[in-house]
Design a protein around this motif. Structure first.
Motif, mmCIF file in Angstrom:
data_model
loop_
_atom_site.group_PDB
_atom_site.id
_atom_site.type_symbol
_atom_site.label_atom_id
_atom_site.label_comp_id
_atom_site.label_asym_id
_atom_site.label_seq_id
_atom_site.Cartn_x
_atom_site.Cartn_y
_atom_site.Cartn_z
ATOM 1 N N UNK A 46 0.844 -1.180 0.000
ATOM 2 C CA UNK A 46 0.000 0.000 0.000
ATOM 3 C C UNK A 46 0.880 1.231 0.000
ATOM 4 N N UNK A 47 0.387 2.228 -0.740
ATOM 5 C CA UNK A 47 1.174 3.453 -0.818
ATOM 6 C C UNK A 47 0.525 4.429 -1.790
ATOM 7 N N UNK A 48 1.241 5.466 -2.174
ATOM 8 C CA UNK A 48 0.754 6.505 -3.077
ATOM 9 C C UNK A 48 1.384 6.339 -4.452
ATOM 10 N N UNK A 49 0.502 6.327 -5.521
ATOM 11 C CA UNK A 49 1.000 6.212 -6.900
ATOM 12 C C UNK A 49 1.217 7.615 -7.445
ATOM 13 N N UNK A 50 2.395 7.949 -7.873
ATOM 14 C CA UNK A 50 2.649 9.320 -8.384
ATOM 15 C C UNK A 50 2.197 9.454 -9.833
ATOM 16 N N UNK A 51 1.548 10.558 -10.199
ATOM 17 C CA UNK A 51 1.118 10.867 -11.558
ATOM 18 C C UNK A 51 1.845 12.103 -12.035
ATOM 19 N N UNK A 52 2.242 12.076 -13.331
ATOM 20 C CA UNK A 52 2.937 13.214 -13.915
ATOM 21 C C UNK A 52 2.171 13.681 -15.156
ATOM 22 N N UNK A 53 1.823 14.944 -15.206
ATOM 23 C CA UNK A 53 1.073 15.496 -16.333
ATOM 24 C C UNK A 53 1.928 15.498 -17.597
ATOM 25 N N UNK A 54 1.328 15.023 -18.711
ATOM 26 C CA UNK A 54 2.018 14.988 -20.005
ATOM 27 C C UNK A 54 1.389 16.042 -20.912
ATOM 28 N N UNK A 55 2.117 16.999 -21.405
ATOM 29 C CA UNK A 55 1.538 18.039 -22.283
ATOM 30 C C UNK A 55 1.208 17.469 -23.654
ATOM 31 N N UNK A 56 -0.005 17.762 -24.189
ATOM 32 C CA UNK A 56 -0.453 17.294 -25.502
ATOM 33 C C UNK A 56 -0.665 18.495 -26.415
ATOM 34 N N UNK A 57 -0.145 18.365 -27.625
ATOM 35 C CA UNK A 57 -0.318 19.418 -28.621
ATOM 36 C C UNK A 57 -1.555 19.119 -29.453
ATOM 37 N N UNK A 58 -2.552 19.989 -29.474
ATOM 38 C CA UNK A 58 -3.777 19.702 -30.253
ATOM 39 C C UNK A 58 -3.479 19.632 -31.739
ATOM 40 N N UNK A 59 -4.153 18.669 -32.439
ATOM 41 C CA UNK A 59 -4.002 18.486 -33.876
ATOM 42 C C UNK A 59 -5.199 19.125 -34.572
#
Length: 341
Positions: A46-59
């Protein structure tokens, strides 16, 4: 003695505990149940899952909705025959050429639609020691705008024009046996302009019927030369008072009528297209015997990428032209270019 009393007390407490267990416990038969309890061999964390934001370029997609659909067909047919001077089978040298252009544009958006169709036909034949003759000659342009009222019914307004490119002649032989001719028709002699509005029934994509409750047709005869008829045996020209329903001293005639136009266009077999158009014109101010009928039928089959064979026929009954049914038929083999493919 004290030990004996202590022993009795323990026996009493144990007996009471067993009775309580029997009272509070319900026995369940688990003989027929497939119960398997296994412990997972994997350790749990048990623990904390880290999330990292990924920048997306709109098409951005440069896509446009095209409400227009166009189709252009260009056909060329050539027939030629040559015989030597000593050919005993009989025959005459001849050369025939014909062309066809059919352009159709359709616009459809929501409940509105517009269709424009242009048909241009022209052909000639030349036989040795004979005058040139036409095999086909037609200009036809039809425009129709409609708004949908229900699933199969539309309210429409249309304008159509019809005439011919070249002069048409009647042929015969004079008293010396030489081939002769005289003029019977040309461009805008006659020419027809028809305006109509009413209701259209269109149950599917390949069949439709227009019911023109309000229809007006103008018949034009702009050249008075077509009023004269020639007697080939005497060479005398006789003037007629009317031609194509138009009086000699007038240029056009206007008629109000009830009109029905039915169209059928479908691929009946693989690479074989059947197209038919029937038109009935009922003048309001004349008897029913003066109803005009015209039927155009064509069937074309694509042999390969370029070659095609076509069979066309026209049936016409118009008392302003002739008291009998007129008919024409053409069978042609040639090349056909279609855009877009």
């Amino acid at each position: 003695m004290k030990i004996f009393y202590a022993y009795l007390l323990l026996v009493f407490i144990g007996t009471t505990s067993l009775q309580a267990q029997e009272i509070d416990t319900i026995q369940i038969n688990t003989k027929g149940l497939d119960i398997k309890l296994k412990r997972s061999p994997l350790p749990s964390r048990s623990g904390t899952i880290p999330f990292k934001a990924v920048p997306l370029t709109p098409i951005v997609i440069d896509a446009r909705v095209n409400y227009w659909k166009t189709r252009t067909s260009v056909g060329i047919n050539v027939n030629q025959a040559t015989f030597s001077n000593n050919w005993k089978g009989g025959g005459v040298n001849s050369l025939a050429i014909g062309g066809l252009v059919n352009y159709k544009a359709e616009y459809s958006k929501e409940s509105y639609s517009y269709v424009s169709e242009v048909i241009l036909e022209y052909g000639k034949i030349r036989n040795k020691d004979q005058l040139q003759k036409k095999t086909r000659d037609r200009i036809f342009w039809d425009n129709k705008a409609a708004i949908q009222l229900s699933k199969n019914w539309y309210f429409f307004g249309s304008v159509s024009f019809e005439s011919q490119f070249d002069a048409g002649f009647a042929y015969g032989k004079d008293k010396e046996g030489t081939e002769d001719k005289y003029l019977i028709s040309k461009f805008m002699a006659p020419g027809y302009l028809t305006e109509s509005f009413g209701f259209e029934y269109k149950p599917n994509k390949f069949f439709s019927t227009r019911i023109g409750t309000g229809t007006a047709r103008q018949t034009f005869v702009l050249d008075t030369a077509v009023y004269y008829t020639k007697n080939f045996s005497t060479g005398v020209m006789t003037k007629g008072q009317t031609k194509y329903g138009v009086d000699f001293n007038k240029k056009f005639k206007n008629e109000l009528a009830f009109q029905i136009v039915s169209n059928f266009e479908k691929e009946v077999f693989t690479n074989t297209m059947l197209k038919a158009r029937y038109q009935m014109f009922i003048p309001y101010d004349r008897a029913l015997v003066n109803i005009d009928h015209r039927l155009d039928v064509s069937i074309s089959s694509k042999l390969n990428r370029l070659m095609n064979v076509s069979l066309t026929g026209v049936g016409l009954f118009d008392r302003d032209n002739d008291t009998k049914i007129q008919g024409s038929q053409t069978l042609a083999l040639g090349v056909m270019f279609i855009f877009p493919r």
